[in-house]
Scaffold this motif. Structure first.
Motif, PDB file in Angstrom:
ATOM      1  N   LYS A 232       0.828  -1.209   0.000  1.00  7.26           N
ATOM      2  CA  LYS A 232       0.000   0.000   0.000  1.00  7.26           C
ATOM      3  C   LYS A 232       0.861   1.257   0.000  1.00  7.26           C
ATOM      4  O   LYS A 232       0.528   2.248  -0.671  1.00  7.26           O
ATOM      5  CB  LYS A 232      -0.922  -0.004   1.211  1.00  7.26           C
ATOM      6  CG  LYS A 232      -2.031  -1.039   1.133  1.00  7.26           C
ATOM      7  CD  LYS A 232      -2.950  -0.967   2.341  1.00  7.26           C
ATOM      8  CE  LYS A 232      -4.069  -1.994   2.230  1.00  7.26           C
ATOM      9  NZ  LYS A 232      -4.981  -1.954   3.405  1.00  7.26           N
ATOM     10  N   GLN A 233       1.958   1.220   0.752  1.00  7.94           N
ATOM     11  CA  GLN A 233       2.856   2.382   0.766  1.00  7.94           C
ATOM     12  C   GLN A 233       3.465   2.622  -0.621  1.00  7.94           C
ATOM     13  O   GLN A 233       3.602   3.763  -1.060  1.00  7.94           O
ATOM     14  CB  GLN A 233       3.959   2.167   1.805  1.00  7.94           C
ATOM     15  CG  GLN A 233       3.492   2.292   3.244  1.00  7.94           C
ATOM     16  CD  GLN A 233       4.595   2.021   4.241  1.00  7.94           C
ATOM     17  OE1 GLN A 233       5.570   1.326   3.936  1.00  7.94           O
ATOM     18  NE2 GLN A 233       4.470   2.565   5.443  1.00  7.94           N
ATOM     19  N   GLU A 234       3.822   1.525  -1.299  1.00 10.00           N
ATOM     20  CA  GLU A 234       4.372   1.656  -2.649  1.00 10.00           C
ATOM     21  C   GLU A 234       3.323   2.207  -3.608  1.00 10.00           C
ATOM     22  O   GLU A 234       3.623   3.061  -4.456  1.00 10.00           O
ATOM     23  CB  GLU A 234       4.872   0.287  -3.138  1.00 10.00           C
ATOM     24  CG  GLU A 234       5.423   0.290  -4.563  1.00 10.00           C
ATOM     25  CD  GLU A 234       6.642   1.174  -4.742  1.00 10.00           C
ATOM     26  OE1 GLU A 234       6.932   1.559  -5.887  1.00 10.00           O
ATOM     27  OE2 GLU A 234       7.316   1.479  -3.719  1.00 10.00           O
ATOM     28  N   ALA A 235       2.080   1.710  -3.437  1.00  8.72           N
ATOM     29  CA  ALA A 235       0.994   2.223  -4.290  1.00  8.72           C
ATOM     30  C   ALA A 235       0.760   3.708  -4.036  1.00  8.72           C
ATOM     31  O   ALA A 235       0.542   4.488  -4.976  1.00  8.72           O
ATOM     32  CB  ALA A 235      -0.285   1.424  -4.040  1.00  8.72           C
ATOM     33  N   LEU A 236       0.802   4.106  -2.753  1.00  6.31           N
ATOM     34  CA  LEU A 236       0.640   5.529  -2.426  1.00  6.31           C
ATOM     35  C   LEU A 236       1.779   6.358  -2.991  1.00  6.31           C
ATOM     36  O   LEU A 236       1.566   7.482  -3.461  1.00  6.31           O
ATOM     37  CB  LEU A 236       0.572   5.694  -0.904  1.00  6.31           C
ATOM     38  CG  LEU A 236      -0.733   5.241  -0.232  1.00  6.31           C
ATOM     39  CD1 LEU A 236      -0.593   5.308   1.280  1.00  6.31           C
ATOM     40  CD2 LEU A 236      -1.892   6.100  -0.695  1.00  6.31           C
ATOM     41  N   ARG A 237       2.987   5.804  -2.932  1.00  2.97           N
ATOM     42  CA  ARG A 237       4.137   6.539  -3.484  1.00  2.97           C
ATOM     43  C   ARG A 237       3.985   6.746  -4.984  1.00  2.97           C
ATOM     44  O   ARG A 237       4.228   7.831  -5.515  1.00  2.97           O
ATOM     45  CB  ARG A 237       5.429   5.771  -3.180  1.00  2.97           C
ATOM     46  CG  ARG A 237       6.709   6.511  -3.572  1.00  2.97           C
ATOM     47  CD  ARG A 237       7.923   5.640  -3.369  1.00  2.97           C
ATOM     48  NE  ARG A 237       7.917   4.491  -4.261  1.00  2.97           N
ATOM     49  CZ  ARG A 237       8.287   4.547  -5.551  1.00  2.97           C
ATOM     50  NH1 ARG A 237       8.698   5.695  -6.077  1.00  2.97           N
ATOM     51  NH2 ARG A 237       8.256   3.464  -6.292  1.00  2.97           N
ATOM     52  N   GLN A 238       3.562   5.679  -5.683  1.00  4.93           N
ATOM     53  CA  GLN A 238       3.356   5.800  -7.124  1.00  4.93           C
ATOM     54  C   GLN A 238       2.237   6.786  -7.441  1.00  4.93           C
ATOM     55  O   GLN A 238       2.336   7.580  -8.384  1.00  4.93           O
ATOM     56  CB  GLN A 238       3.046   4.428  -7.722  1.00  4.93           C
ATOM     57  CG  GLN A 238       4.227   3.461  -7.678  1.00  4.93           C
ATOM     58  CD  GLN A 238       3.881   2.109  -8.255  1.00  4.93           C
ATOM     59  OE1 GLN A 238       2.737   1.840  -8.633  1.00  4.93           O
ATOM     60  NE2 GLN A 238       4.872   1.218  -8.325  1.00  4.93           N
ATOM     61  N   SER A 239       1.149   6.742  -6.635  1.00  2.55           N
ATOM     62  CA  SER A 239       0.040   7.675  -6.844  1.00  2.55           C
ATOM     63  C   SER A 239       0.498   9.112  -6.650  1.00  2.55           C
ATOM     64  O   SER A 239       0.100  10.014  -7.391  1.00  2.55           O
ATOM     65  CB  SER A 239      -1.108   7.355  -5.886  1.00  2.55           C
ATOM     66  OG  SER A 239      -1.628   6.066  -6.128  1.00  2.55           O
ATOM     67  N   LYS A 240       1.363   9.307  -5.639  1.00  2.00           N
ATOM     68  CA  LYS A 240       1.872  10.651  -5.392  1.00  2.00           C
ATOM     69  C   LYS A 240       2.741  11.133  -6.549  1.00  2.00           C
ATOM     70  O   LYS A 240       2.655  12.298  -6.963  1.00  2.00           O
ATOM     71  CB  LYS A 240       2.668  10.663  -4.089  1.00  2.00           C
ATOM     72  CG  LYS A 240       3.100  12.064  -3.653  1.00  2.00           C
ATOM     73  CD  LYS A 240       3.774  12.037  -2.306  1.00  2.00           C
ATOM     74  CE  LYS A 240       4.168  13.443  -1.868  1.00  2.00           C
ATOM     75  NZ  LYS A 240       4.845  13.440  -0.536  1.00  2.00           N
ATOM     76  N   GLN A 241       3.560  10.225  -7.098  1.00  3.48           N
ATOM     77  CA  GLN A 241       4.390  10.594  -8.250  1.00  3.48           C
ATOM     78  C   GLN A 241       3.532  10.957  -9.449  1.00  3.48           C
ATOM     79  O   GLN A 241       3.801  11.934 -10.161  1.00  3.48           O
ATOM     80  CB  GLN A 241       5.332   9.447  -8.593  1.00  3.48           C
ATOM     81  CG  GLN A 241       6.475   9.246  -7.598  1.00  3.48           C
ATOM     82  CD  GLN A 241       7.380   8.097  -7.976  1.00  3.48           C
ATOM     83  OE1 GLN A 241       7.039   7.275  -8.816  1.00  3.48           O
ATOM     84  NE2 GLN A 241       8.546   8.022  -7.349  1.00  3.48           N
ATOM     85  N   GLU A 242       2.477  10.138  -9.687  1.00  6.14           N
ATOM     86  CA  GLU A 242       1.582  10.423 -10.809  1.00  6.14           C
ATOM     87  C   GLU A 242       0.878  11.760 -10.610  1.00  6.14           C
ATOM     88  O   GLU A 242       0.683  12.521 -11.562  1.00  6.14           O
ATOM     89  CB  GLU A 242       0.559   9.302 -10.951  1.00  6.14           C
ATOM     90  CG  GLU A 242       1.167   7.975 -11.409  1.00  6.14           C
ATOM     91  CD  GLU A 242       0.162   6.851 -11.395  1.00  6.14           C
ATOM     92  OE1 GLU A 242      -1.003   7.103 -11.001  1.00  6.14           O
ATOM     93  OE2 GLU A 242       0.524   5.717 -11.787  1.00  6.14           O
ATOM     94  N   LEU A 243       0.470  12.033  -9.359  1.00  3.35           N
ATOM     95  CA  LEU A 243      -0.194  13.305  -9.074  1.00  3.35           C
ATOM     96  C   LEU A 243       0.756  14.471  -9.286  1.00  3.35           C
ATOM     97  O   LEU A 243       0.373  15.513  -9.837  1.00  3.35           O
ATOM     98  CB  LEU A 243      -0.711  13.292  -7.640  1.00  3.35           C
ATOM     99  CG  LEU A 243      -1.541  14.509  -7.203  1.00  3.35           C
ATOM    100  CD1 LEU A 243      -2.749  14.670  -8.107  1.00  3.35           C
ATOM    101  CD2 LEU A 243      -1.969  14.364  -5.753  1.00  3.35           C
ATOM    102  N   GLU A 244       2.017  14.317  -8.845  1.00  6.17           N
ATOM    103  CA  GLU A 244       3.002  15.388  -9.060  1.00  6.17           C
ATOM    104  C   GLU A 244       3.243  15.617 -10.543  1.00  6.17           C
ATOM    105  O   GLU A 244       3.400  16.760 -10.994  1.00  6.17           O
ATOM    106  CB  GLU A 244       4.304  15.023  -8.360  1.00  6.17           C
ATOM    107  CG  GLU A 244       4.231  15.081  -6.842  1.00  6.17           C
ATOM    108  CD  GLU A 244       5.506  14.577  -6.169  1.00  6.17           C
ATOM    109  OE1 GLU A 244       6.346  13.992  -6.897  1.00  6.17           O
ATOM    110  OE2 GLU A 244       5.644  14.762  -4.945  1.00  6.17           O
ATOM    111  N   ALA A 245       3.266  14.509 -11.325  1.00 10.63           N
ATOM    112  CA  ALA A 245       3.430  14.648 -12.779  1.00 10.63           C
ATOM    113  C   ALA A 245       2.237  15.368 -13.386  1.00 10.63           C
ATOM    114  O   ALA A 245       2.378  16.214 -14.283  1.00 10.63           O
ATOM    115  CB  ALA A 245       3.604  13.277 -13.413  1.00 10.63           C
TER     116      ALA A 245
END
Length: 433
Positions: A167-180
């Motif tokens: 879940k933490q990895e998924a949140l990290r990826q979601s945050k990266q996508e949101l920043e992009a």
């Protein structure tokens, strides 16, 4: 206004409803400036009908605003007030989308904090179980039971820790996508600020000059100035259409509409629209094709976006007196579109980031036309949408050669002898060498 009406007629014949709404609004604005209120009202109503049919909130907002202006000019303030309310409500609704994004960021941060608390609670629970095991050493049976409990608890925690890491990895990826996504949004705002400021400012100056000429009775000079105004309006229309299509592609809501149409005729119509721009820059704009007819089953809007942006890009970076050639052919069950110019060209560094909106550098045309690279990024996205390929070859001051190949079902094609002028062919051969 005559050329704008012709462009509207062409788009209506092509059923290009996505591009029609801005044309209707611009036509209404021109009619209103000339105090022709009834045609202005008709055009603004058509804009609202087209935007409603496509369910496009951005275009509906612009149509509401124009209807407000027209009814106010006609003295119907009740209708003007009604459309003003609709415009403000829709505008506020679109602005609220940014608020939703901010709330999503806050929610992601909150969930991360909650998971950290859970980890701390699990650690505390593990310590408590160890103390309980030490106290109950005296009873072998109880120790065995407790050992079994500890084993099961450890296994459960291991599973939970693994799930937590996922879940933490998924949140990290979601945050990266949101920043992009936020970076893309900021880049889009930068494009709007830079690309539209120049043409809009120019249009305002030309409008004031036209007003002065008309007041002085200089009708001939005013007519000549009108061509510059029309050219500037087309620049703004082109930029707004690109921004609209880019926004639609970013939201992944664009669905190709497959229909049967003559791609060669579509290409000829687009070239006809750009003939005035080519004449202003004294550039030879020509179409080369061994075909007299090419009926395909494809999305005409996507092809129109690709053709318009390639031609616009070539004209922008070609010097006066140069040439731009558009080639259309069919090879190995693919439609091949080529746009060739002898303009400023590109170096390897420019080619490497040519289709990336985040990496592209602002460019200036040979007559100081502004550009942020959105058109080429849009071409790349629509070519990819149809599983096609795009290749570019270029050298500084040697021009550029764009080649788009898209798998397309051809319904009918008619071949005729090639009739390109020999002088033009000689130019191209020399350039390719």
């Amino acid at each position: 206004m005559k050329e704008l009406s012709q462009a509207i007629n062409i788009l209506e014949e092509l059923h290009d409803y996505k591009a029609l709404t801005p044309y209707y609004i611009y036509a209404s604005e021109i009619e209103l400036l000339d105090n022709r209120k009834t045609p202005a009202l008709n055009y603004s109503q058509k804009a609202l009908q087209t935007a409603s049919k496509l369910n496009n909130p951005e275009n509906k907002k612009d149509a509401y605003e124009q209807l407000m202006k027209v009814y106010a000019a006609m003295g119907d303030y009740e209708q003007a007030y009604d459309y003003q309310n609709k415009y403000l409500n829709l505008r506020d609704s679109l602005i609220n989308m940014e608020t939703v994004t901010q709330m999503a960021n806050m929610r992601a941060d909150f969930e991360i904090e909650q998971k950290e608390v859970e980890v701390q609670q699990m650690a505390a629970s593990k310590k408590m179980m160890a103390r309980i095991a030490a106290i109950t050493v005296g009873s072998l049976l109880l120790v065995g039971i407790l050992l079994l409990m500890v084993y099961r608890d450890a296994h459960r925690k291991k599973v939970l820790n693994k799930a937590l890491l996922q879940k933490q990895e998924a949140l990290r990826q979601s945050k990266q996508e949101l920043e992009a996504a936020i970076g893309s949004k900021d880049r889009l705002f930068s494009i709007i600020s830079h690309d539209l400021r120049g043409p809009v400012g120019t249009l305002g100056g030309l409008s004031n000059l036209l007003h002065e000429l008309l007041n002085e009775g200089k009708v001939k000079e005013a007519g000549e100035l009108n061509a510059s105004i029309t050219h500037t309006i087309r620049q703004i229309e082109f930029l707004l259409n690109n921004l609209l299509h880019w926004s639609i592609r970013q939201q992944d809501i664009y669905q190709p509409h497959i229909e049967r149409f003559d791609l060669l005729a579509l290409t000829q119509n687009v070239i006809q629209v750009y003939e005035q721009t080519a004449q202003i820059k004294n550039i030879s704009l020509a179409l080369e094709s061994p075909l007299s007819k090419l009926e395909v089953e494809a999305d005409s809007n996507s092809w129109g976006i690709i053709i318009r942006n390639l031609i616009n890009n070539a004209l922008k970076f070609t010097h006066p007196g140069g040439f731009v050639v558009v080639r259309l052919s069919v090879k190995d069950q693919e439609v091949v579109l080529e746009v060739i110019d002898n303009g400023v060209g590109m170096d390897p560094g420019q080619l490497s980031s040519l289709f990336s909106i985040s990496g592209a550098q602002p460019g200036w045309g040979t007559k100081n036309e502004k550009g942020q690279g959105l058109g080429l990024a849009l071409i790349h996205q629509f070519v990819g949408l149809h599983k096609g390929r795009i290749a570019v070859s270029s050298k500084p001051q040697k021009g550029a050669h764009f080649k788009v190949s898209i798998p397309t079902r051809v319904s009918e094609q008619v071949t005729e002898p090639k009739s390109t002028a020999k002088a033009q062919t000689a130019k191209l051969s020399s350039w390719n060498e």
